[in-house]
Design a protein around this motif. Sequence first.
Motif, PDB file in Angstrom:
ATOM      1  N   LEU A 229       0.816  -1.044  -0.054  1.00 12.86           N
ATOM      2  CA  LEU A 229      -0.064  -0.047  -0.128  1.00 12.86           C
ATOM      3  C   LEU A 229       0.900   1.196   0.065  1.00 12.86           C
ATOM      4  CD1 LEU A 229      -2.539  -1.042   2.552  1.00 12.86           C
ATOM      5  CD2 LEU A 229      -2.768  -1.227  -0.035  1.00 12.86           C
ATOM      6  N   GLY A 230       0.588   2.168  -0.676  1.00 13.88           N
ATOM      7  CA  GLY A 230       1.490   3.449  -0.900  1.00 13.88           C
ATOM      8  C   GLY A 230       1.725   4.109   0.382  1.00 13.88           C
ATOM      9  N   ASP A 231       0.814   4.285   1.090  1.00 19.23           N
ATOM     10  CA  ASP A 231       1.082   5.147   2.295  1.00 19.23           C
ATOM     11  C   ASP A 231       0.805   4.087   3.465  1.00 19.23           C
ATOM     12  OD1 ASP A 231       0.963   6.906   4.646  1.00 19.23           O
ATOM     13  OD2 ASP A 231       0.008   8.303   3.711  1.00 19.23           O
ATOM     14  N   GLN A 232       1.951   3.518   3.921  1.00 21.59           N
ATOM     15  CA  GLN A 232       1.985   2.322   4.984  1.00 21.59           C
ATOM     16  C   GLN A 232       1.644   3.193   6.324  1.00 21.59           C
ATOM     17  OE1 GLN A 232       5.445  -0.342   4.237  1.00 21.59           O
ATOM     18  NE2 GLN A 232       6.105   1.795   4.012  1.00 21.59           N
ATOM     19  N   GLN A 233       1.652   4.383   6.764  1.00 18.40           N
ATOM     20  CA  GLN A 233       1.396   5.065   7.808  1.00 18.40           C
ATOM     21  C   GLN A 233      -0.183   5.157   7.844  1.00 18.40           C
ATOM     22  OE1 GLN A 233       3.646   5.937  10.594  1.00 18.40           O
ATOM     23  NE2 GLN A 233       1.388   5.686  11.650  1.00 18.40           N
ATOM     24  N   ALA A 234      -0.660   5.602   6.917  1.00 14.75           N
ATOM     25  CA  ALA A 234      -2.191   5.764   6.560  1.00 14.75           C
ATOM     26  C   ALA A 234      -2.747   4.443   6.813  1.00 14.75           C
ATOM     27  CB  ALA A 234      -2.553   6.261   5.492  1.00 14.75           C
ATOM     28  N   ALA A 235      -2.255   3.213   6.132  1.00 15.09           N
ATOM     29  CA  ALA A 235      -2.680   1.898   6.420  1.00 15.09           C
ATOM     30  C   ALA A 235      -2.648   1.473   7.796  1.00 15.09           C
ATOM     31  CB  ALA A 235      -1.909   1.041   5.515  1.00 15.09           C
ATOM     32  N   LEU A 236      -1.581   1.724   8.363  1.00 11.70           N
ATOM     33  CA  LEU A 236      -1.778   1.421  10.236  1.00 11.70           C
ATOM     34  C   LEU A 236      -2.732   2.320  10.684  1.00 11.70           C
ATOM     35  CD1 LEU A 236       2.188   1.016  10.788  1.00 11.70           C
ATOM     36  CD2 LEU A 236       0.416  -0.741  10.335  1.00 11.70           C
ATOM     37  N   ALA A 237      -3.007   3.316  10.514  1.00 14.85           N
ATOM     38  CA  ALA A 237      -4.026   4.247  11.092  1.00 14.85           C
ATOM     39  C   ALA A 237      -5.547   3.459  10.884  1.00 14.85           C
ATOM     40  CB  ALA A 237      -3.694   5.642  10.656  1.00 14.85           C
ATOM     41  N   ALA A 238      -5.327   3.119   9.519  1.00 15.62           N
ATOM     42  CA  ALA A 238      -6.697   2.695   9.233  1.00 15.62           C
ATOM     43  C   ALA A 238      -7.058   1.402  10.088  1.00 15.62           C
ATOM     44  CB  ALA A 238      -7.140   2.528   7.580  1.00 15.62           C
ATOM     45  N   LEU A 239      -5.940   0.429  10.185  1.00 13.55           N
ATOM     46  CA  LEU A 239      -6.312  -0.948  10.762  1.00 13.55           C
ATOM     47  C   LEU A 239      -6.515  -0.556  12.264  1.00 13.55           C
ATOM     48  CD1 LEU A 239      -3.619  -3.080   9.381  1.00 13.55           C
ATOM     49  CD2 LEU A 239      -6.046  -3.152   8.968  1.00 13.55           C
ATOM     50  N   ALA A 240      -5.785   0.512  12.675  1.00 12.44           N
ATOM     51  CA  ALA A 240      -5.891   0.842  14.294  1.00 12.44           C
ATOM     52  C   ALA A 240      -7.195   1.294  14.579  1.00 12.44           C
ATOM     53  CB  ALA A 240      -4.911   1.816  14.566  1.00 12.44           C
ATOM     54  N   ALA A 241      -7.944   2.019  13.674  1.00 16.28           N
ATOM     55  CA  ALA A 241      -9.243   2.500  13.931  1.00 16.28           C
ATOM     56  C   ALA A 241     -10.369   1.277  13.589  1.00 16.28           C
ATOM     57  CB  ALA A 241      -9.600   3.475  12.480  1.00 16.28           C
TER      58      ALA A 241
END
Length: 310
Positions: free
Chosen positions: A147-159
Motif C-alpha cells: 500500500l502506498g501510504d503505509q502509515q495511513a494503512a496502519l492508522a486505518a487498521l488501528a481504527a
Amino acid sequence: MEETVHQPHAHTHDHTHTHSHGSDHDWEALGDQLEREAELHIPAVTEAAHWLRDLLGLDGGGQTRVSRVLDVGSGPGVAACLLAAAFPDAEVVAVDQAPGLLERVRTRAAGLHLADRVATLRTDLPSGFDSLGSADLIWSGNAIHHLGDQQAALAALAASLRPGGLLAVAERGLPPRFLPRDIGIGRPGLQARLDAANEELFGTMRAQLPGSTETVEDWPAMLARAGLMPSGTRTFLTDLPAPLGRPAREYLYAQLSRLRDRLGDRLDREDRETLDLLVDGDARTGIRSRPDAFYLTAITVHTARAPRPA
C-alpha cells in the motif's frame, strides 16, 4: 460462512514472504506458490499466534475476550486457519482482493473443519478499510508494504481495533537463505546478489504504488503514530536443514524460476547462467537434487494495543 464482496480489488496477500516484488502480480496465478510458502512457515506462525494469546492475556487467566479476528492480506488462508485454531472462540475473517485466493481459504478451512468460524471478505485496500468492521485482533502478514501510504494503512487498521485490541504486523523479517556461499558453480555469493537485486525491485515497486509515501520503516514508532501502544516485537525462525524434503525443494524450484524471470535484467550473464543450472530439473546442480540446499528465514512481528477508555 458466506463471502462478503466489495469491489474493486487490492494487492494484498498472505505470507511471510520471500517472493520477488513488483506492481504487476497476478496473485491468483501465484496461489500454489503462496500456499507452499505459507505452509513452510506453519510452525513459526503457530508460535507467533500463541505469543499473541499471551499478549492478550488469554493464557494467563486474563479477562480479554477475542470474538473476532481479521487477517488482512490473507492470501490462501494458511495464517487465517492457524489463527482460528489459536483463538477457538473467535470468528476469523480472511481479507484479500483475489477471489481465487479466497476460494483457497474456504477450501482449507473446510478441510480443517473450520468452515463455521473462518469467513472471507473480498475488498479493495486502501479504499476498503472502512468495510472491515471492528475486531479484537488484526493480523497483517507482509501486506502493508503493498500500500502506498503505509502509515495511513496502519492508522486505518488501528481504527478497526476494539478497545484493548491488538494489531500484529509481520513485515520485513530476514530474507531466506537456502544455499551455501560457494555452490560450486558460478561466482560465490549468488544469494547476496539476488537479495540486492530483489531490494532494488522492491524499491521500484514501492515507488510505483498509488499514493506512494516515503517513511522510515520503524514499525513500533509507526504503530505509535497510529494511536496505538506498542506491546512488543518478536522474531520467529523457520529452520529446515539440509537435506531438504520435497515440498521445500519444489517451493525453491518455483521461487528460483520466478527470480530468474523477474531479476534477469538486473543480474550479470554469469549469475543468469547459474540460475539456469539451479532450475534445471535434470541437472545434479539443480535445486531439486542438491544435497546442500536448506531453508532458513525469520518472520518479525510488531504488535501494539488499542487504548482502553479511562
